[in-house]
Motif scaffolding. Structure first.
Motif, PDB file in Angstrom:
ATOM      1  N   GLU A 125      39.042  41.080  32.595  1.00 36.53           N
ATOM      2  CA  GLU A 125      38.011  40.065  32.631  1.00 36.53           C
ATOM      3  C   GLU A 125      36.995  40.359  31.541  1.00 36.53           C
ATOM      4  O   GLU A 125      36.594  41.503  31.337  1.00 36.53           O
ATOM      5  CB  GLU A 125      37.339  40.098  34.010  1.00 36.53           C
ATOM      6  N   ALA A 166      40.960  41.192  46.043  1.00 39.19           N
ATOM      7  CA  ALA A 166      39.714  40.704  45.442  1.00 39.19           C
ATOM      8  C   ALA A 166      40.029  39.824  44.256  1.00 39.19           C
ATOM      9  O   ALA A 166      40.549  40.277  43.261  1.00 39.19           O
ATOM     10  CB  ALA A 166      38.861  41.899  44.991  1.00 39.19           C
ATOM     11  N   ARG A 176      28.736  38.700  42.643  1.00 37.35           N
ATOM     12  CA  ARG A 176      30.114  38.603  42.165  1.00 37.35           C
ATOM     13  C   ARG A 176      30.782  39.976  42.132  1.00 37.35           C
ATOM     14  O   ARG A 176      31.932  40.137  42.563  1.00 37.35           O
ATOM     15  CB  ARG A 176      30.131  37.970  40.768  1.00 37.35           C
ATOM     16  N   SER A 214      41.409  45.298  46.918  1.00 38.00           N
ATOM     17  CA  SER A 214      40.033  45.740  46.682  1.00 38.00           C
ATOM     18  C   SER A 214      39.868  47.224  46.966  1.00 38.00           C
ATOM     19  O   SER A 214      39.058  47.899  46.335  1.00 38.00           O
ATOM     20  CB  SER A 214      39.073  44.927  47.550  1.00 38.00           C
ATOM     21  N   TYR A 273      40.811  49.076  43.906  1.00 33.77           N
ATOM     22  CA  TYR A 273      39.773  48.911  42.880  1.00 33.77           C
ATOM     23  C   TYR A 273      38.601  49.832  43.156  1.00 33.77           C
ATOM     24  O   TYR A 273      38.065  50.468  42.247  1.00 33.77           O
ATOM     25  CB  TYR A 273      39.324  47.454  42.855  1.00 33.77           C
ATOM     26  N   ASN A 293      38.785  36.892  41.373  1.00 35.39           N
ATOM     27  CA  ASN A 293      37.636  36.521  40.583  1.00 35.39           C
ATOM     28  C   ASN A 293      36.916  35.364  41.266  1.00 35.39           C
ATOM     29  O   ASN A 293      37.510  34.312  41.492  1.00 35.39           O
ATOM     30  CB  ASN A 293      38.126  36.098  39.192  1.00 35.39           C
ATOM     31  N   THR A 294      35.660  35.529  41.631  1.00 36.56           N
ATOM     32  CA  THR A 294      34.932  34.479  42.327  1.00 36.56           C
ATOM     33  C   THR A 294      34.132  33.606  41.392  1.00 36.56           C
ATOM     34  O   THR A 294      33.535  32.633  41.815  1.00 36.56           O
ATOM     35  CB  THR A 294      33.984  35.107  43.361  1.00 36.56           C
ATOM     36  N   GLN A 296      31.350  41.278  45.760  1.00 38.70           N
ATOM     37  CA  GLN A 296      32.464  40.575  46.392  1.00 38.70           C
ATOM     38  C   GLN A 296      33.794  41.050  45.834  1.00 38.70           C
ATOM     39  O   GLN A 296      34.787  41.186  46.555  1.00 38.70           O
ATOM     40  CB  GLN A 296      32.319  39.062  46.174  1.00 38.70           C
ATOM     41  N   ARG A 297      33.825  41.325  44.535  1.00 42.82           N
ATOM     42  CA  ARG A 297      35.049  41.818  43.905  1.00 42.82           C
ATOM     43  C   ARG A 297      35.436  43.189  44.473  1.00 42.82           C
ATOM     44  O   ARG A 297      36.611  43.469  44.704  1.00 42.82           O
ATOM     45  CB  ARG A 297      34.840  41.923  42.394  1.00 42.82           C
ATOM     46  N   ASP A 325      40.708  42.888  35.860  1.00 41.32           N
ATOM     47  CA  ASP A 325      41.068  41.684  36.586  1.00 41.32           C
ATOM     48  C   ASP A 325      41.315  42.107  38.028  1.00 41.32           C
ATOM     49  O   ASP A 325      42.237  42.853  38.317  1.00 41.32           O
ATOM     50  CB  ASP A 325      42.328  41.068  35.979  1.00 41.32           C
ATOM     51  N   THR A 326      40.489  41.649  38.934  1.00 38.39           N
ATOM     52  CA  THR A 326      40.492  42.199  40.274  1.00 38.39           C
ATOM     53  C   THR A 326      41.495  41.535  41.191  1.00 38.39           C
ATOM     54  O   THR A 326      41.314  41.510  42.404  1.00 38.39           O
ATOM     55  CB  THR A 326      39.081  42.120  40.871  1.00 38.39           C
ATOM     56  N   ARG A 327      42.566  40.982  40.655  1.00 39.34           N
ATOM     57  CA  ARG A 327      43.646  40.476  41.493  1.00 39.34           C
ATOM     58  C   ARG A 327      44.547  41.645  41.908  1.00 39.34           C
ATOM     59  O   ARG A 327      45.734  41.680  41.669  1.00 39.34           O
ATOM     60  CB  ARG A 327      44.417  39.384  40.749  1.00 39.34           C
TER      61      ARG A 327
END
Length: 509
Positions: free
Chosen positions: A20, A7, A249, A36, A39, A9-10, A252-253, A31-33
């Protein structure tokens, strides 16, 4: 094997030190890198730390009761400046201290529903953790009965709030097909909290170590409070409050960049009133249709659209308690002490460990066979176990009593443990879920108080020997029949309208 989703950041926002900065929802998120799925698990674990503390506080006084009340003398384990080693209490005073927790729980449950609807799930969970911290500190530093009972009351407020809002949050961030599995973690964490305090009590019920047992919950609360700074607001709540950009957002994350979230967002609007011709999916990015008015606590009961759901959650939560689970969790040592004087405490620990294991093992069942079958199987198993336990205690059959206790708890884990916490978010739309969950948990706390206070009196009035379990068996038949007749199946249903078979008249006046 499919590769894990990642996931990203969109929305372009500054990231500082791997975190974030807060977005529209006012929350700070990781920070959703990261995968997912990891997370999502992080969010579930942090959120269900609240129910963990509910379970912890529920049984924290059981093992060290005699030490706290000065009934069991031992040398101080460590120096505690100006604090007595124990607090003299008779049986009535100790019962008062215990019951203040359930009173606080009822208050917290009544507050949390409207607060979660108006101010958000995240804010309400933070409020609950603050109550946990303050209550635990007050209990650990108590020097008299009044201070101890006040601490229990504040801890109860946190527990009541947490058991309302945390299941809602978990349900709203979970994918539809796994909502039962993730929702079961509410009860799993309650059981973990009970097991943790029993284990600590088994090893630390001497000297003044009981203060450490009571203080540990404050440490858990502090850890959860910090963890919530890296959790987002529920995307469903954001959408309900006209923050569609942030809702998309966040969802999606959680789901991952490759996940198609359009159908899920569309489902959020299925309970919207007539006149909202445009769905959330069709709305321009960053915009949303007019928000549906939130439903109040009393409004949910008065309105014919929500009243069936309120009756359903009250009945299911009443069944959870009036089939007798807390008679085992709170009184198993005294119940079995006559038959198993040297191993009653260890059996209680084993029962709690079995509860955790069985709830984990049965967690997928709610998604595989449905919520309602799990409830009915659970109630039937507990009713049969109640009869066997009553017979074992009446005729002094030790092995039958021990086995019945274990099957009683195992049956509870199949359905009545995890499923009641899931139902409120599936029986009504998001505009009424806070009020409905408050009714649900108010029923739970009142029922818990009734069992805790009156089980010993009823058992004594019936001549003891476990005859109160015949009452629990009768309640299993009565409440199980009502649930079979009244409560609908919610598994794999996208909206409350689909659950209740409604196709028209969606307006809420």
């Amino acid at each position: 094997m499919a590769s894990p989703h990642y996931a990203f950041n969109t929305v372009h926002k500054p990231i500082v030190g791997g975190l974030e900065l807060p977005g529209e929802g006012g929350s700070m998120a990781v920070d959703t890198r990261v995968p997912s799925s990891l997370y999502l698990w992080y969010l579930i674990i942090v959120a269900t730390a609240g129910p963990l503390q509910f379970g912890y506080h529920l049984s924290e006084l059981n093992a060290p009761a005699d030490v706290i009340r000065c009934e069991q003398k031992s040398s101080p384990a460590f120096a505690a400046a100006q604090l007595p080693q124990c607090i003299p209490m008779n049986g009535n005073e100790f019962a008062f201290v215990q019951s203040k927790y359930t009173v606080g729980g009822l208050v917290g449950a009544l507050i949390a529903g409207p607060a979660a609807t108006k101010y958000g799930r995240l804010v309400t969970m933070r409020f609950a953790t603050i109550a946990f911290i303050l209550g635990s500190v007050a209990e650990a530093l108590a020097s008299n009965t009044s201070a101890m009972s006040d601490g229990r009351f504040v801890s109860g407020i946190g527990a009541g709030a947490a058991t309302v809002v945390c299941p809602i949050y978990v349900a709203e961030i979970s994918p539809l097909e796994k909502r039962g599995l993730y929702g079961a973690f509410t009860q799993i964490m309650v059981n973990v909290g009970i097991l943790a305090t029993l284990l600590l009590g088994y090893f630390l019920s001497h000297g003044n170590y009981w203060r450490f047992i009571l203080g540990v919950a404050g440490m858990i609360g502090a850890a959860e409070f910090l963890g919530l700074f890296f959790a987002p607001e529920s995307p469903k709540w954001l959408a309900e409050h006209n923050q569609m950009n942030e809702a998309r957002r966040v969802l999606q994350r959680i789901r991952g960049p490759d996940a198609n979230i359009d159908d899920e967002i569309k489902d959020w609007n299925m309970d919207s009133p007539e006149g909202e011709e445009e769905s959330l999916l069709a709305a321009p990015f960053g915009e949303s249709p007019p928000r549906q008015r939130s439903v109040s606590f009393l409004g949910a009961l008065r309105h014919p659209k929500y009243r069936p759901a309120v009756i359903a959650v009250i009945a299911v939560m009443a069944a959870q308690q009036f089939t007798g689970i807390n008679s085992i969790m709170m009184y198993s040592v005294s119940i079995l002490g006559g038959l198993l004087p040297t191993s009653a405490t260890l059996l209680t620990v084993a029962v709690s460990a079995l509860n955790v294991f069985m709830t984990l093992a049965c967690a997928p069942l709610a998604d595989k066979i449905g919520r309602k079958p799990c409830l009915l199987i659970s109630i039937a198993g507990m009713g049969i176990s109640s009869i066997l336990l009553a017979l074992g205690l009446e005729f002094g059959v030790k092995i039958l009593s021990a086995i019945a206790t274990l099957t009683f708890v195992a049956s509870f884990a199949v359905g009545l443990g995890p499923v009641p916490f899931i139902l409120a978010s599936e029986l009504v739309g998001p505009e009424a879920v806070g009020a409905t969950q408050s009714w649900s948990l108010a029923s739970n706390w009142i029922s818990t108080f009734a069992v805790a206070q009156f089980f010993p009196l009823v058992d004594k009035a019936l001549g003891e020997h476990g005859r109160a379990y015949w009452v629990f068996a009768g309640m299993a038949v009565l409440l199980g029949s009502f649930i079979w007749w009244w409560v609908p199946e919610t598994n794999q249903k996208a909206s409350a309208d689909e659950v209740w078979g409604r196709t028209e008249d969606r307006r809420v006046d």
